[in-house]
Design an enzyme around this catalytic site. Sequence first.
Site, PDB file in Angstrom:
ATOM      1  N   HIS A 106      44.940  30.384  48.278  1.00  0.00           N
ATOM      2  CA  HIS A 106      43.558  30.607  47.681  1.00  0.00           C
ATOM      3  C   HIS A 106      43.289  29.451  46.710  1.00  0.00           C
ATOM      4  O   HIS A 106      42.859  29.262  45.820  1.00  0.00           O
ATOM      5  CB  HIS A 106      43.515  31.835  46.637  1.00  0.00           C
ATOM      6  CG  HIS A 106      42.111  32.383  46.489  1.00  0.00           C
ATOM      7  ND1 HIS A 106      40.856  31.642  45.747  1.00  0.00           N
ATOM      8  CD2 HIS A 106      41.421  33.480  47.264  1.00  0.00           C
ATOM      9  CE1 HIS A 106      39.922  32.160  46.093  1.00  0.00           C
ATOM     10  NE2 HIS A 106      40.174  33.444  46.702  1.00  0.00           N
TER      11      HIS A 106
ATOM     12  N   HIS B  32      41.835  41.391  47.275  1.00  0.00           N
ATOM     13  CA  HIS B  32      43.025  40.398  46.951  1.00  0.00           C
ATOM     14  C   HIS B  32      44.160  41.336  46.649  1.00  0.00           C
ATOM     15  O   HIS B  32      44.968  40.613  45.741  1.00  0.00           O
ATOM     16  CB  HIS B  32      42.634  39.095  46.098  1.00  0.00           C
ATOM     17  CG  HIS B  32      41.726  38.119  46.677  1.00  0.00           C
ATOM     18  ND1 HIS B  32      41.421  38.236  48.140  1.00  0.00           N
ATOM     19  CD2 HIS B  32      40.843  37.379  46.001  1.00  0.00           C
ATOM     20  CE1 HIS B  32      40.737  37.016  48.306  1.00  0.00           C
ATOM     21  NE2 HIS B  32      40.198  37.004  47.152  1.00  0.00           N
TER      22      HIS B  32
ATOM     23  N   GLU C 259      40.441  29.894  53.427  1.00  0.00           N
ATOM     24  CA  GLU C 259      41.624  30.916  53.302  1.00  0.00           C
ATOM     25  C   GLU C 259      41.971  31.321  54.746  1.00  0.00           C
ATOM     26  O   GLU C 259      41.022  32.250  55.250  1.00  0.00           O
ATOM     27  CB  GLU C 259      40.864  32.043  52.425  1.00  0.00           C
ATOM     28  CG  GLU C 259      40.701  31.525  50.972  1.00  0.00           C
ATOM     29  CD  GLU C 259      39.781  32.756  50.073  1.00  0.00           C
ATOM     30  OE1 GLU C 259      40.175  33.761  50.336  1.00  0.00           O
ATOM     31  OE2 GLU C 259      38.535  32.355  49.862  1.00  0.00           O
TER      32      GLU C 259
END
Length: 353
Positions: free
Chosen positions: A181, A106, A318
């Site tokens: 997210h 991420h 996502e």
Amino acid sequence: MSIEKSAFGITPKGEQVDRYKLQNKNGMAVEIITYGGIISSVKVPNKGGVFEDVVIGFDSFEPYTQDPHYFGALIGRFGNRIANATFAIDGHVYQLDANNGPNALHGGPEGFHKAVWTVVSATKEEEGTVLKLKYFSKHMEEGFPGNLTVFVTYTLTEENALEVAYEATTDQTTIINLTQHTYFNLSADFSKPILDHEITIDADTFVAIDETAIPIGTLEDVSNTPFDFRTSKTIAAEIDAEHDQIQKGAGYDHCWVLNHQDKGFRVVASAYDHTSGRKLVLTTTEPGMQLYTGNYINGEMPSRDGKTYNRRSGFCFETQHYPDSPNQPSFPTTLLKVGETFKSKTSFAFSTL
């Protein structure tokens, strides 16, 4: 339609964080904070007309600075994982922070989820209530090349949809994989897991992973596996199945290869909670979607009711490119070159049945 701005907190670096509340004519309300571009609240009605919050979030700012789960955050430069925290562009190898075992996750520990985004505009438009955010990611920030300018536009429509549009440009070839997210629990009761939610995903294959959640390079057929959501079934039905991929993900933490990628913006997934009657329909331009069922939420973060968020108290849809794409030549490219504009759009539409 309305937009309200309020002060929300101060970062450890001394930066001001603001909260924007967007509301449409139906009473649906979305709250977004400038820290991480986080969606901190989404209030929608159940089948009885009662408005409740359906996303994991905090009422105060400090927990967001301690949160390891990326609750509600914008993710970048590269969502999901990059193997061994390295990738190459034109033969030059870039080293990232290995913040997820041996891998990068991420965008690194100080990724876009930790940045304070600039508000470009907060306006009422024909298409809905619009909040446009901007972030300038400097060359080699978190190890990624190129000065990257990113815009994310949140639009709350009069049809009870929250649209997220992404744009980005660079001054040097780089990689990009942006996503959102937010964790949903359509029951609005976060003391209960999301296992009884019914899910559909329009995907014939998914990205198989190794024990560190890195793609092994193959796309596996969902037929006769726990990963077949082409017809509606509950999350609970096979989340704890004796299946190698389920074991490696501790449940669902995989990227589905979405069908009809040539059609662009299309409906790809849905979720439904029988008790509340709430339904969520996901539409996107992206080729993939990570379904994450909150397998690693462990009760350390405070919930709004004075308790804590526990395992599987929310799920994520996502939308994204596939994980580790820079190291997987057969996957759709995540390269962004000078003169190009990265564009992506996802819509979360709410209704009741």
